[in-house]
Write a protein that holds these residues in place. Structure first.
Motif, mmCIF file in Angstrom:
data_model
loop_
_atom_site.group_PDB
_atom_site.id
_atom_site.type_symbol
_atom_site.label_atom_id
_atom_site.label_comp_id
_atom_site.label_asym_id
_atom_site.label_seq_id
_atom_site.Cartn_x
_atom_site.Cartn_y
_atom_site.Cartn_z
ATOM 1 N N ALA A 95 5.515 3.370 8.712
ATOM 2 C CA ALA A 95 6.548 2.649 9.464
ATOM 3 C C ALA A 95 7.581 2.016 8.526
ATOM 4 O O ALA A 95 8.786 2.068 8.792
ATOM 5 N N ALA A 96 7.103 1.436 7.433
ATOM 6 C CA ALA A 96 8.014 0.758 6.504
ATOM 7 C C ALA A 96 8.907 1.740 5.753
ATOM 8 O O ALA A 96 10.089 1.465 5.504
ATOM 9 N N GLU A 97 8.330 2.898 5.396
ATOM 10 C CA GLU A 97 9.072 3.885 4.598
ATOM 11 C C GLU A 97 9.867 4.875 5.448
ATOM 12 O O GLU A 97 10.762 5.545 4.943
ATOM 13 N N GLY A 98 9.513 4.998 6.721
ATOM 14 C CA GLY A 98 10.203 5.936 7.582
ATOM 15 C C GLY A 98 9.921 7.391 7.260
ATOM 16 O O GLY A 98 10.733 8.276 7.556
ATOM 17 N N ARG A 99 8.751 7.666 6.670
ATOM 18 C CA ARG A 99 8.365 9.047 6.330
ATOM 19 C C ARG A 99 6.857 9.113 6.196
ATOM 20 O O ARG A 99 6.187 8.098 6.035
ATOM 21 N N ASP A 151 7.308 13.510 -2.979
ATOM 22 C CA ASP A 151 8.627 13.111 -3.467
ATOM 23 C C ASP A 151 8.564 12.159 -4.660
ATOM 24 O O ASP A 151 9.382 12.267 -5.583
ATOM 25 N N GLU A 152 7.592 11.228 -4.646
ATOM 26 C CA GLU A 152 7.593 10.178 -5.661
ATOM 27 C C GLU A 152 6.271 10.016 -6.404
ATOM 28 O O GLU A 152 6.174 9.194 -7.311
ATOM 29 N N GLY A 153 5.250 10.762 -6.005
ATOM 30 C CA GLY A 153 3.998 10.756 -6.750
ATOM 31 C C GLY A 153 2.980 9.759 -6.223
ATOM 32 O O GLY A 153 3.304 8.819 -5.493
ATOM 33 N N GLU A 154 1.728 9.993 -6.642
ATOM 34 C CA GLU A 154 0.635 9.148 -6.169
ATOM 35 C C GLU A 154 0.768 7.707 -6.646
ATOM 36 O O GLU A 154 0.463 6.770 -5.909
ATOM 37 N N ARG A 155 1.219 7.509 -7.888
ATOM 38 C CA ARG A 155 1.300 6.137 -8.408
ATOM 39 C C ARG A 155 2.196 5.265 -7.544
ATOM 40 O O ARG A 155 1.860 4.109 -7.260
ATOM 41 N N HIS A 156 3.343 5.816 -7.129
ATOM 42 C CA HIS A 156 4.254 5.042 -6.272
ATOM 43 C C HIS A 156 3.579 4.734 -4.942
ATOM 44 O O HIS A 156 3.676 3.600 -4.441
ATOM 45 N N PHE A 157 2.892 5.729 -4.385
ATOM 46 C CA PHE A 157 2.208 5.479 -3.120
ATOM 47 C C PHE A 157 1.157 4.389 -3.276
ATOM 48 O O PHE A 157 1.018 3.519 -2.397
ATOM 49 N N ARG A 158 0.388 4.402 -4.372
ATOM 50 C CA ARG A 158 -0.651 3.387 -4.558
ATOM 51 C C ARG A 158 -0.050 1.987 -4.667
ATOM 52 O O ARG A 158 -0.664 1.009 -4.211
ATOM 53 N N ASP A 159 1.139 1.872 -5.244
ATOM 54 C CA ASP A 159 1.814 0.566 -5.291
ATOM 55 C C ASP A 159 2.155 0.102 -3.873
ATOM 56 O O ASP A 159 1.950 -1.077 -3.528
ATOM 57 N N LEU A 160 2.666 1.025 -3.065
ATOM 58 C CA LEU A 160 2.976 0.688 -1.669
ATOM 59 C C LEU A 160 1.706 0.306 -0.920
ATOM 60 O O LEU A 160 1.703 -0.643 -0.126
ATOM 61 N N GLU A 161 0.642 1.051 -1.196
ATOM 62 C CA GLU A 161 -0.620 0.813 -0.507
ATOM 63 C C GLU A 161 -1.196 -0.552 -0.855
ATOM 64 O O GLU A 161 -1.664 -1.288 0.025
ATOM 65 N N THR A 189 -3.369 0.339 7.584
ATOM 66 C CA THR A 189 -2.399 0.158 6.502
ATOM 67 C C THR A 189 -1.618 1.437 6.218
ATOM 68 O O THR A 189 -0.463 1.369 5.784
ATOM 69 N N ASP A 190 -2.211 2.606 6.444
ATOM 70 C CA ASP A 190 -1.440 3.841 6.286
ATOM 71 C C ASP A 190 -0.283 3.873 7.278
ATOM 72 O O ASP A 190 0.839 4.271 6.934
ATOM 73 N N ALA A 191 -0.561 3.475 8.517
ATOM 74 C CA ALA A 191 0.493 3.433 9.533
ATOM 75 C C ALA A 191 1.570 2.414 9.161
ATOM 76 O O ALA A 191 2.765 2.638 9.406
ATOM 77 N N ASP A 192 1.159 1.299 8.560
ATOM 78 C CA ASP A 192 2.130 0.301 8.096
ATOM 79 C C ASP A 192 3.083 0.904 7.069
ATOM 80 O O ASP A 192 4.295 0.657 7.099
#
Length: 200
Positions: A40-44, A52-62, A34-37
């Motif tokens: 790939a989806a974010e391109g970074r 850039d956007e904080g842990e909370r944003h990453f956890r939503d993506l995760e 899922t990290d690779a997903d």
């Protein structure tokens, strides 16, 4: 589709990617991370998302990435180290063949040096790793059907222990007779049930 054949959880650096790929090969199925997903989806890279956007944003993506992968993927799936922090994710994992790959702090230092490209470990990595594990260990155990220690084990040994812990021996060898495959290596307990892991 009934979901992944194996879901791997555990701390960063434990070897989920390497072990997951080995398991997929043994079981003649696909591997997904899922990290690779997310990358790939974010391109970074994940570290860039954190900064850039904080842990909370990453956890939503995760959370979204895990939900999608659990619905789509029927092979071996590895989740990011913090995926179990989300209550909805833990509920989705209930009843699935989840294996917690565990390791102690000294092993984490030996393998990764800690902190390299890992945003949560940027400052005082050894102490931060221990704090993260205090927060997450019970959550890994909560969702796991089996716990497989990885300390001082080669990835191939860990993969074999996962197969044995989930009783997938026959499935890992096409055409094999299940009665001819041992469920436990002589003199070794490859995996433990949740709650019975050595926490020393």
């Amino acid at each position: 589709m009934s979901g992944p054949r194996i879901v791997l959880v555990g701390p960063m650096g434990v070897g989920k990617t390497t072990v997951g790929a080995l398991l997929a090969e043994r079981l003649d199925t696909d591997y997904r991370d899922t990290d690779a997903d997310i990358v790939a989806a974010e391109g970074r890279e994940i570290s860039d998302i954190f900064f850039d956007e904080g842990e909370r944003h990453f956890r939503d993506l995760e959370r979204d990435a895990v939900r999608t992968a659990l619905a789509e993927h029927g092979g071996v799936l590895a989740l990011g180290g913090g995926a179990v922090l989300d209550k909805d994710t833990r509920e989705l994992l209930a009843g699935l063949p989840v294996v917690y790959l565990s390791m102690e702090a000294n092993e984490a230092v030996r393998r990764t040096g800690l902190g390299l490209a890992r945003p949560l470990l940027a400052i005082n990595p050894r102490q931060q790793w221990k704090l993260l594990m205090e927060e997450r260990r019970s959550l890994y155990t909560e969702v796991a059907r089996a716990v497989v220690p990885t300390d001082e084990r080669a990835p191939e040994e860990v993969a074999e222990a996962v197969i044995e812990a989930l009783d997938l021996g026959a499935a890992a060898i096409p055409g094999a007779d299940p009665s001819a495959i041992p469920t436990e290596a002589p003199g070794e307990a490859p995996g433990t049930a949740p709650g019975k892991e050595n926490q020393a």
